[in-house]
Write a protein that holds these residues in place. Structure first.
Motif, PDB file in Angstrom:
ATOM      1  N   LEU A 192       0.835  -1.200   0.000  1.00  0.00           N
ATOM      2  CA  LEU A 192       0.000   0.000   0.000  1.00  0.00           C
ATOM      3  C   LEU A 192       0.870   1.251   0.000  1.00  0.00           C
ATOM      4  CD1 LEU A 192      -2.845   1.188   0.070  1.00  0.00           C
ATOM      5  CD2 LEU A 192      -2.796   1.012   2.565  1.00  0.00           C
ATOM      6  N   GLN A 193       1.965   1.232   0.722  1.00  0.00           N
ATOM      7  CA  GLN A 193       2.883   2.376   0.752  1.00  0.00           C
ATOM      8  C   GLN A 193       3.394   2.691  -0.654  1.00  0.00           C
ATOM      9  OE1 GLN A 193       4.011   4.169   3.569  1.00  0.00           O
ATOM     10  NE2 GLN A 193       5.381   5.475   2.381  1.00  0.00           N
ATOM     11  N   SER A 194       3.877   1.653  -1.353  1.00  0.00           N
ATOM     12  CA  SER A 194       4.428   1.865  -2.694  1.00  0.00           C
ATOM     13  C   SER A 194       3.349   2.305  -3.675  1.00  0.00           C
ATOM     14  CB  SER A 194       5.089   0.578  -3.195  1.00  0.00           C
ATOM     15  OG  SER A 194       6.173   0.200  -2.371  1.00  0.00           O
ATOM     16  N   GLY A 195       2.185   1.661  -3.607  1.00  0.00           N
ATOM     17  CA  GLY A 195       1.112   2.024  -4.519  1.00  0.00           C
ATOM     18  C   GLY A 195       0.598   3.431  -4.290  1.00  0.00           C
ATOM     19  N   LEU A 196       0.497   3.836  -3.035  1.00  0.00           N
ATOM     20  CA  LEU A 196       0.048   5.203  -2.738  1.00  0.00           C
ATOM     21  C   LEU A 196       1.061   6.236  -3.206  1.00  0.00           C
ATOM     22  CD1 LEU A 196      -1.621   4.947   0.795  1.00  0.00           C
ATOM     23  CD2 LEU A 196      -2.735   5.495  -1.372  1.00  0.00           C
ATOM     24  N   GLU A 197       2.351   5.927  -3.081  1.00  0.00           N
ATOM     25  CA  GLU A 197       3.370   6.868  -3.566  1.00  0.00           C
ATOM     26  C   GLU A 197       3.175   7.141  -5.047  1.00  0.00           C
ATOM     27  OE1 GLU A 197       7.050   5.032  -2.557  1.00  0.00           O
ATOM     28  OE2 GLU A 197       6.996   5.651  -0.443  1.00  0.00           O
ATOM     29  N   LEU A 198       2.952   6.089  -5.835  1.00  0.00           N
ATOM     30  CA  LEU A 198       2.748   6.253  -7.276  1.00  0.00           C
ATOM     31  C   LEU A 198       1.441   6.986  -7.569  1.00  0.00           C
ATOM     32  CD1 LEU A 198       3.853   2.664  -8.346  1.00  0.00           C
ATOM     33  CD2 LEU A 198       5.110   4.786  -8.788  1.00  0.00           C
ATOM     34  N   THR A 199       0.408   6.680  -6.808  1.00  0.00           N
ATOM     35  CA  THR A 199      -0.897   7.309  -7.021  1.00  0.00           C
ATOM     36  C   THR A 199      -0.851   8.787  -6.665  1.00  0.00           C
ATOM     37  OG1 THR A 199      -1.972   5.198  -6.521  1.00  0.00           O
ATOM     38  CG2 THR A 199      -3.342   7.183  -6.430  1.00  0.00           C
ATOM     39  N   ILE A 200      -0.244   9.113  -5.546  1.00  0.00           N
ATOM     40  CA  ILE A 200      -0.149  10.513  -5.114  1.00  0.00           C
ATOM     41  C   ILE A 200       0.670  11.322  -6.110  1.00  0.00           C
ATOM     42  CG2 ILE A 200       0.838  12.027  -3.348  1.00  0.00           C
ATOM     43  CD1 ILE A 200       0.050   9.786  -1.299  1.00  0.00           C
ATOM     44  N   GLU A 201       1.767  10.743  -6.590  1.00  0.00           N
ATOM     45  CA  GLU A 201       2.601  11.440  -7.580  1.00  0.00           C
ATOM     46  C   GLU A 201       1.793  11.736  -8.833  1.00  0.00           C
ATOM     47  OE1 GLU A 201       6.742  10.712 -10.139  1.00  0.00           O
ATOM     48  OE2 GLU A 201       5.958   9.150  -8.820  1.00  0.00           O
TER      49      GLU A 201
END
Length: 316
Positions: free
Chosen positions: A298-307
């Motif tokens: 979830l951390q990695s996926g949220l980083e990409l989504t937020i970017e």
């Protein structure tokens, strides 16, 4: 070796556009069919110059003529809770009449088909995690019924076509999926929280935030859909696709605020009618039959989504 032709109904949507992209990367020819009701042209704008990609503007609820394909992915339906109130008939008919039209097409062209069902067929579950054998707890007359129940009937229709016409149809029950290209006004929790946090607005939590969801990053989900399509011997199967990372909505809100470095707080509103209190897939069947699991944290996926959202929301 002949190139596989894949038809993606709903191909300009969030999930559909990522699937089209993945199929092209694999060397397939792709026919995207979308009426652009909720799908966006910008989602596929980077694909249109590829000679292997064809975009057809059409509504699968209508009798439309489509080119032949070996694979059919039926992802055509509004899935945003924000649309359940504004477009209930649209949603109900897409998942019933539209599903029948695509099944007729699959019979006529001898195509293999994946029907995108949803975790919503489980309703507000009384069993957790939810296995494919669980028949659900759905309010057919409630505000979510246009989506929940039409998806359930769509599944019933696929079984009938398999039995009567021997069509190779597989069903994916998709759990909460997120990533780039989601609409900021989608109504689902991650795009809502990310949009609010990036604008330093308060994050809206319904109920007390103790309800849970499980979140799967879009590329993992696409890999699952393709595995379901491309694995032989699975005609008639129904398989959960999602990630077993159950967490409370309140903890998700805190995580998004922190990752966006936002000056936001959490505000609470009344829990909507029939909003599920718990949602977590049992994915053992996907692991056994597809050798698939969702790996993106979830951390990695949220980083990409937020970017991605930051670039879309604040583009000059």
């Amino acid at each position: 070796m002949a190139t596989t032709v894949s038809l993606v109904a709903g191909g300009a949507g969030f999930l559909g556009s990522h699937l089209c992209e993945s199929l092209l990367d694999a060397g397939n020819e792709v026919v995207c069919v979308d009426n652009f009701g909720s799908g966006r042209r910008t989602n596929i704008s980077h694909l249109v110059d590829d000679h292997r990609f064809q975009s057809i503007e059409a509504d699968i609820r209508d009798a439309v003529t489509l080119p032949p394909a070996e694979e059919v992915y039926h992802l055509a339906s509004r899935a945003s809770p924000a649309d359940f109130t504004d477009f209930p008939v649209d949603i109900a008919l897409t998942n019933t009449r539209g599903t029948r039209n695509l099944l007729d097409y699959a019979v006529a062209t001898d195509a293999r088909m994946v029907y995108a069902s949803t975790s919503e067929v489980y309703g507000d579950p009384e069993v957790s995690p939810q296995p494919e054998t669980y028949n659900g707890n759905v309010n057919i007359r409630g505000p979510r019924g246009c989506y929940d129940e039409s998806k359930r009937f769509g599944e019933t229709l696929t079984v009938a076509y398999r039995d009567e016409y021997d069509v190779d149809i597989r069903t994916a029950r998709i759990f909460n999926t997120y990533g780039p290209r989601m609409r900021p006004d989608d109504g689902r929790v991650i795009p809502t929280f990310v949009s609010q946090a990036l604008h330093d607005e308060d994050l809206t939590v319904y109920g007390d935030g103790s309800q849970t969801r499980s979140f799967c990053y879009v590329t993992d989900l696409v890999n699952g859909l393709r595995s379901l399509m491309e694995t032989d011997g699975l005609a008639g199967e129904v398989i959960n696709l999602g990630r077993e990372n159950e967490r409370t909505i309140h903890s998700l809100a805190d995580m998004v605020i922190d990752m966006c470095d936002a000056n936001s707080t959490v505000v609470y509103e009344k829990l909507p009618e029939d909003d599920p209190l718990q949602r977590r897939p049992d994915t053992r069947k996907a692991a056994d039959l597809l050798s698939w699991q969702a790996d993106t944290t979830l951390q990695s996926g949220l980083e990409l989504t937020i970017e991605s959202f930051r670039g879309d929301l604040f583009a000059e």
